[in-house]
Design a protein around this motif. Structure first.
Motif, short mmCIF file in Angstrom:
data_model
loop_
_atom_site.label_atom_id
_atom_site.label_comp_id
_atom_site.label_asym_id
_atom_site.label_seq_id
_atom_site.Cartn_x
_atom_site.Cartn_y
_atom_site.Cartn_z
N GLU A 56 -16.07 -17.56 8.18
CA GLU A 56 -15.27 -16.57 8.90
C GLU A 56 -15.83 -16.31 10.29
O GLU A 56 -15.09 -16.18 11.27
N GLN A 57 -17.16 -16.26 10.38
CA GLN A 57 -17.79 -16.05 11.68
C GLN A 57 -17.48 -17.21 12.62
O GLN A 57 -17.13 -17.00 13.79
N ALA B 280 -14.93 -19.20 12.40
CA ALA B 280 -13.50 -19.17 12.72
C ALA B 280 -13.20 -18.15 13.82
O ALA B 280 -12.40 -18.40 14.73
N ARG B 281 -13.85 -16.98 13.74
CA ARG B 281 -13.64 -15.96 14.78
C ARG B 281 -14.12 -16.46 16.14
O ARG B 281 -13.44 -16.29 17.16
N GLU B 282 -15.30 -17.08 16.13
CA GLU B 282 -15.81 -17.60 17.39
C GLU B 282 -14.91 -18.71 17.93
O GLU B 282 -14.67 -18.81 19.15
N ARG C 124 -11.67 -19.04 17.42
CA ARG C 124 -10.44 -18.47 17.94
C ARG C 124 -10.64 -17.89 19.34
O ARG C 124 -9.77 -17.97 20.20
N LYS C 125 -11.83 -17.31 19.55
CA LYS C 125 -12.13 -16.81 20.89
C LYS C 125 -12.20 -17.96 21.89
O LYS C 125 -11.66 -17.87 23.00
N SER D 83 -11.24 -27.57 15.78
CA SER D 83 -11.74 -26.20 15.84
C SER D 83 -11.88 -25.61 14.46
O SER D 83 -11.13 -25.94 13.53
N SER E 81 -11.05 -22.77 13.84
CA SER E 81 -9.86 -21.94 13.64
C SER E 81 -8.71 -22.74 13.05
O SER E 81 -7.62 -22.21 12.82
#
Length: 554
Positions: free
Chosen positions: A394-395, A397-399, A401-402, A515, A517
């Motif tokens: 999850e971490q 994926a968040r990075e 997406r940014k 990615s 994401s």
């Protein structure tokens, strides 16, 4: 000339001729084939010739004498024979034939056939023998069935591992079978002597089976793995001769004597032998530990089991399995005593050599105060690991997406519904690729990697690899699928612009997921199967990929 005399004479002549031939040509192979009845191995060729030929000459004499005895066949009937005696004679000769003919069947099949021939013969022997009481014959039958039952059980069980780690119970079983076989043979000879139909020579041959077995074991112990051992084992034919003579002399009339009963001394000797088999243990042990029949379970663990995975009543055994050494005998009580003493010293804060994971099996409440993780079960550990991996994903994926949100289309004027943009981290200096998903691209990959030189773009057949320079920041990758060649793009601002062809036989070209994401790129082969042109624009932190049909580009 009778057939048995002719066969014995021919066997002796063949033996002498083969030994002379072996002396002339300097190898024991002819004599070995003539006497052993199977080809020699490498050990025979490395053994001294004269001793080997001497042993083979003796074996040839034994074989000739055996053929003389076996091929005489049944003697003429002197008195009327009942059905049991007739069937017994037939079964005895079939057993002789089975023992003499070489067999290449699987071990279990041979065991089953051998037992199917011998067990009925043993039953008929107890019926035919006279002069022995019913209890004596019943004891003979029961003891005689011990060895066949154990042999069949061993044949059905997979004992390849037991040969590596033989438990005391298994060894005791083998000794018990040996004692039972010895007692059965003695009882058979006593019953034959009491019956009166069999000659003294037959009884002496039966007694000789013990001497021959002892001789084979002695030679085996002194010359293990040598040629002499094989020759000694081949001489163990007295049992076959005894079977043949027993069948041959069944035509005689038995003597009528008082029934033979089991003497008290024989019963006492049998009890002593059983006590010797059971015997005292070399050291005290518990019945459920690594020395029991389930000893193979102890070596199934590469690491000590977790205490939460083991039921409370099996934790002592799990500890013993983990600390015991097969090559060093220490009693179970001593091992448990040392472990519990280590638990006491650990609780007092004293240093101990034992691993906490092992002591947790004996004193989990003590070890858990300092190492609570050791009290978790494997399922709990797996769940924690899965939760940790989910948090990391999850971490990432968040990075990602940014990073994806920061990427921009470097050529926004060239729009198409078949395009996507994603960030790509080249942490391990690995390229990203475009390929036909229904093609086998293994050979294409080898061609690219084995090329003498390539810079940013490498292609072969239905595979293209883009080698983005290694860096500590994300590269924004934009891929666009077009139906025709795009207009020229100014090279200014781009470090490199390269082109190459890529083939799609299935009409699909995919780009790997770049990615975390999970941005998905569309099918890049818009015109179906054919050859496509791939143009790559690259500069630090940004790649632009255009794919269009090659025929229209021309």
């Amino acid at each position: 000339m009778r057939i048995y005399r002719l066969a014995a004479s021919a066997s002796l002549a063949i033996t002498l001729g083969s030994i002379i031939l072996s002396l002339v040509i300097g190898t024991a192979t002819p004599a070995w084939l003539a006497t052993m009845w199977y080809p020699p191995d490498e050990i025979v060729g490395k053994s001294p010739l004269v001793p080997v030929l001497g042993g083979l000459l003796l074996l040839g004499l034994v074989n000739s004498w055996m053929l003389w005895q076996v091929l005489r066949g049944p003697a003429p009937t002197a008195v009327p024979m009942g059905r049991a005696a007739t069937g017994l004679r037939l079964l005895l000769y079939v057993n002789v034939l089975w023992l003499l003919i070489p067999s290449f069947l699987p071990g279990l099949v041979e065991t089953v056939i051998g037992l199917a021939l011998w067990v009925p013969a043993l039953v008929l022997l107890t019926v035919v023998l006279t002069g022995s009481g019913r209890p004596f014959r019943l004891a003979l039958l029961l003891l005689g069935l011990v060895e066949p039952a154990i042999s069949l059980a061993s044949g059905l069980a997979d004992d390849s591992k037991l040969q590596l780690f033989v438990s005391p119970a298994y060894r005791a079983t083998l000794m018990a079978v040996g004692v039972a076989t010895f007692v059965v043979m003695v009882m058979l000879l006593l019953a034959q002597r009491r019956d009166g139909r069999w000659s003294r020579v037959t009884l002496l041959v039966g007694l000789g089976t013990f001497a021959s077995a002892f001789l084979v074991e002695l030679v085996d112990g002194l010359t293990r793995g040598s040629t002499i051992e094989s020759i000694a084992e081949a001489m163990d034919v007295l049992y076959v001769v005894w079977l043949a003579r027993t069948a041959h002399e069944l035509n005689r009339e038995p003597r009528q004597k008082a029934p033979l009963r089991v003497p008290t001394a024989v019963a006492a000797v049998g009890a002593v032998l059983l006590l010797m088999v059971v015997g005292p243990e070399g050291g005290p042990r518990l019945t459920y530990t690594w020395q029991s029949d389930q000893l193979l379970d102890c070596w199934a663990w590469s690491e000590p089991p977790r205490v939460a995975d083991i039921p409370a009543h099996e934790r002592d055994r799990a500890y013993l399995c983990s600390v015991s050494k097969p090559d060093r005998y220490v009693s179970d009580q001593e091992l448990l005593g040392k472990g519990r003493d280590a638990c006491t010293r650990f609780a007092a804060g004293e240093p101990v050599k034992a691993r906490p994971a092992l002591l947790a099996l004996l004193c989990p409440e003590v070890i858990g105060r300092k190492y609570p993780d050791l009290l978790l079960s494997s399922a709990q550990i797996d769940q924690q690991q899965a939760e940790k991996e989910n948090i990391e994903r999850e971490q990432l994926a968040r990075e990602a997406r940014k990073e994806d949100a920061l990427c921009r289309d470097p050529w926004p004027a060239l729009r198409t519904r078949f395009q996507a943009t994603a960030s790509y981290y080249d942490w391990d200096a690995q390229p990203y690729g475009i390929w036909d998903p229904e093609a086998d691209t293994e050979e294409d990959s080898e061609v690219i990697w084995n090329a003498e030189s390539f810079d940013t773009l490498g292609t072969s057949g239905q595979l293209a690899l883009i080698f983005t320079p290694s860096q500590d920041w994300a590269t924004c990758v934009t891929a666009k699928a077009l139906r025709s060649a795009p207009p020229p793009l100014r090279r200014k601002g781009w470090d490199e612009v390269v082109e190459a062809d890529i083939v799609s036989d299935s009409g699909h070209l995919v780009m790997q997921m770049l990615s975390a994401s999970k941005v998905r790129f569309p099918n890049l082969a818009r015109s179906g199967p054919g050859i496509y042109r791939l143009r790559l624009y690259t500069r630090p932190g940004e790649d632009l990929i255009l794919i269009y049909p090659a025929k229209r580009a021309a």
